[in-house]
Design a protein around this motif. Structure first.
Motif, PDB file in Angstrom:
ATOM      1  N   ALA A   1       4.372  -2.768 -35.922  1.00  0.00           N
ATOM      2  CA  ALA A   1       3.445  -1.777 -35.380  1.00  0.00           C
ATOM      3  C   ALA A   1       4.237  -0.543 -34.931  1.00  0.00           C
ATOM      4  O   ALA A   1       5.415  -0.633 -34.604  1.00  0.00           O
ATOM      5  CB  ALA A   1       2.680  -2.364 -34.199  1.00  0.00           C
ATOM      6  N   HIS A   2       3.578   0.609 -34.948  1.00  0.00           N
ATOM      7  CA  HIS A   2       4.192   1.860 -34.517  1.00  0.00           C
ATOM      8  C   HIS A   2       3.085   2.798 -34.065  1.00  0.00           C
ATOM      9  O   HIS A   2       1.911   2.556 -34.298  1.00  0.00           O
ATOM     10  CB  HIS A   2       5.027   2.480 -35.646  1.00  0.00           C
ATOM     11  CG  HIS A   2       4.250   2.696 -36.917  1.00  0.00           C
ATOM     12  ND1 HIS A   2       3.315   3.698 -37.075  1.00  0.00           N
ATOM     13  CD2 HIS A   2       4.251   2.016 -38.089  1.00  0.00           C
ATOM     14  CE1 HIS A   2       2.786   3.637 -38.280  1.00  0.00           C
ATOM     15  NE2 HIS A   2       3.339   2.618 -38.920  1.00  0.00           N
ATOM     16  N   GLN A   3       3.461   3.874 -33.431  1.00  0.00           N
ATOM     17  CA  GLN A   3       2.482   4.881 -33.046  1.00  0.00           C
ATOM     18  C   GLN A   3       2.421   5.936 -34.142  1.00  0.00           C
ATOM     19  O   GLN A   3       3.409   6.214 -34.821  1.00  0.00           O
ATOM     20  CB  GLN A   3       2.879   5.534 -31.726  1.00  0.00           C
ATOM     21  CG  GLN A   3       2.757   4.606 -30.551  1.00  0.00           C
ATOM     22  CD  GLN A   3       3.073   5.323 -29.246  1.00  0.00           C
ATOM     23  OE1 GLN A   3       3.769   6.317 -29.213  1.00  0.00           O
ATOM     24  NE2 GLN A   3       2.532   4.793 -28.166  1.00  0.00           N
ATOM     25  N   GLY A   4       1.241   6.518 -34.311  1.00  0.00           N
ATOM     26  CA  GLY A   4       1.085   7.575 -35.301  1.00  0.00           C
ATOM     27  C   GLY A   4       1.157   7.028 -36.709  1.00  0.00           C
ATOM     28  O   GLY A   4       0.639   5.966 -37.000  1.00  0.00           O
ATOM     29  N   TRP A   5       1.835   7.746 -37.593  1.00  0.00           N
ATOM     30  CA  TRP A   5       1.978   7.324 -38.984  1.00  0.00           C
ATOM     31  C   TRP A   5       3.445   7.343 -39.356  1.00  0.00           C
ATOM     32  O   TRP A   5       4.261   7.980 -38.711  1.00  0.00           O
ATOM     33  CB  TRP A   5       1.167   8.209 -39.925  1.00  0.00           C
ATOM     34  CG  TRP A   5       1.226   9.674 -39.615  1.00  0.00           C
ATOM     35  CD1 TRP A   5       0.292  10.410 -38.945  1.00  0.00           C
ATOM     36  CD2 TRP A   5       2.288  10.590 -39.902  1.00  0.00           C
ATOM     37  NE1 TRP A   5       0.709  11.702 -38.814  1.00  0.00           N
ATOM     38  CE2 TRP A   5       1.933  11.853 -39.395  1.00  0.00           C
ATOM     39  CE3 TRP A   5       3.495  10.473 -40.545  1.00  0.00           C
ATOM     40  CZ2 TRP A   5       2.736  12.965 -39.509  1.00  0.00           C
ATOM     41  CZ3 TRP A   5       4.307  11.587 -40.660  1.00  0.00           C
ATOM     42  CH2 TRP A   5       3.915  12.818 -40.147  1.00  0.00           C
ATOM     43  N   ARG A   6       3.765   6.610 -40.405  1.00  0.00           N
ATOM     44  CA  ARG A   6       5.119   6.582 -40.962  1.00  0.00           C
ATOM     45  C   ARG A   6       5.021   6.702 -42.470  1.00  0.00           C
ATOM     46  O   ARG A   6       4.021   6.338 -43.072  1.00  0.00           O
ATOM     47  CB  ARG A   6       5.839   5.265 -40.627  1.00  0.00           C
ATOM     48  CG  ARG A   6       6.029   4.999 -39.154  1.00  0.00           C
ATOM     49  CD  ARG A   6       7.118   5.896 -38.567  1.00  0.00           C
ATOM     50  NE  ARG A   6       7.370   5.561 -37.179  1.00  0.00           N
ATOM     51  CZ  ARG A   6       6.769   6.121 -36.149  1.00  0.00           C
ATOM     52  NH1 ARG A   6       5.854   7.027 -36.329  1.00  0.00           N
ATOM     53  NH2 ARG A   6       7.082   5.777 -34.919  1.00  0.00           N
ATOM     54  N   TYR A   7       6.086   7.167 -43.091  1.00  0.00           N
ATOM     55  CA  TYR A   7       6.128   7.277 -44.548  1.00  0.00           C
ATOM     56  C   TYR A   7       6.422   5.917 -45.167  1.00  0.00           C
ATOM     57  O   TYR A   7       7.094   5.078 -44.583  1.00  0.00           O
ATOM     58  CB  TYR A   7       7.213   8.267 -44.983  1.00  0.00           C
ATOM     59  CG  TYR A   7       6.967   9.683 -44.524  1.00  0.00           C
ATOM     60  CD1 TYR A   7       5.908  10.417 -45.048  1.00  0.00           C
ATOM     61  CD2 TYR A   7       7.771  10.280 -43.571  1.00  0.00           C
ATOM     62  CE1 TYR A   7       5.678  11.720 -44.637  1.00  0.00           C
ATOM     63  CE2 TYR A   7       7.541  11.581 -43.154  1.00  0.00           C
ATOM     64  CZ  TYR A   7       6.495  12.290 -43.687  1.00  0.00           C
ATOM     65  OH  TYR A   7       6.263  13.574 -43.273  1.00  0.00           O
TER      66      TYR A   7
END
Length: 131
Positions: free
Chosen positions: A91-97
């Protein structure tokens, strides 16, 4: 090769919850982000992959990007979710590539009549390393 984004389906407990977010919207939905992706041109033809319970489970094709109020950006995605083979993802905040070489396969992408495992079963089998 297109580039893709990943985003946590925050607040969703199932894929049906994510589908419910798109209910009533015809063909496209807008997700607002504070900052436009720096690699915007590479995202054309890509998808936004949804993370649910620490797994990539579905994708929404990215249609375009639009300027929004207060300098924000709308990520315009198709409301048609495409289920993918569950792939572990933190999981992470925002978006990732997400590079094209790292994307999971579509579950019903062959176009043939085939049986598709329910998400919960496919996730459990993936967790056990059986699929």
């Amino acid at each position: 090769m297109p580039l893709h984004l990943t985003k946590v389906a925050f607040g969703a407990s199932s894929l049906e919850d994510v589908r419910g977010w798109f209910a009533g919207q015809e063909g496209e939905a807008r997700l607002t982000t504070r900052y436009a992706p720096k690699r915007l041109a590479e995202l054309e033809g890509g998808s936004l992959y949804w993370i649910l319970k620490h797994r990539l489970v579905a994708r929404s094709p990215i249609l375009r990007f639009e300027a929004a109020e207060d300098g924000r950006t709308h990520i315009v995605v198709s409301t048609g979710l495409v289920e993918v083979g569950p792939l572990p993802r933190r999981a992470h905040q925002g978006w990732r590539y997400l590079d094209d070489k790292d994307v999971p396969t579509d579950l019903a992408g062959s176009g043939e009549d085939e049986d598709v495992l329910p998400l919960e079963l496919a996730s459990e089998l993936a967790r056990l390393g059986l699929v």
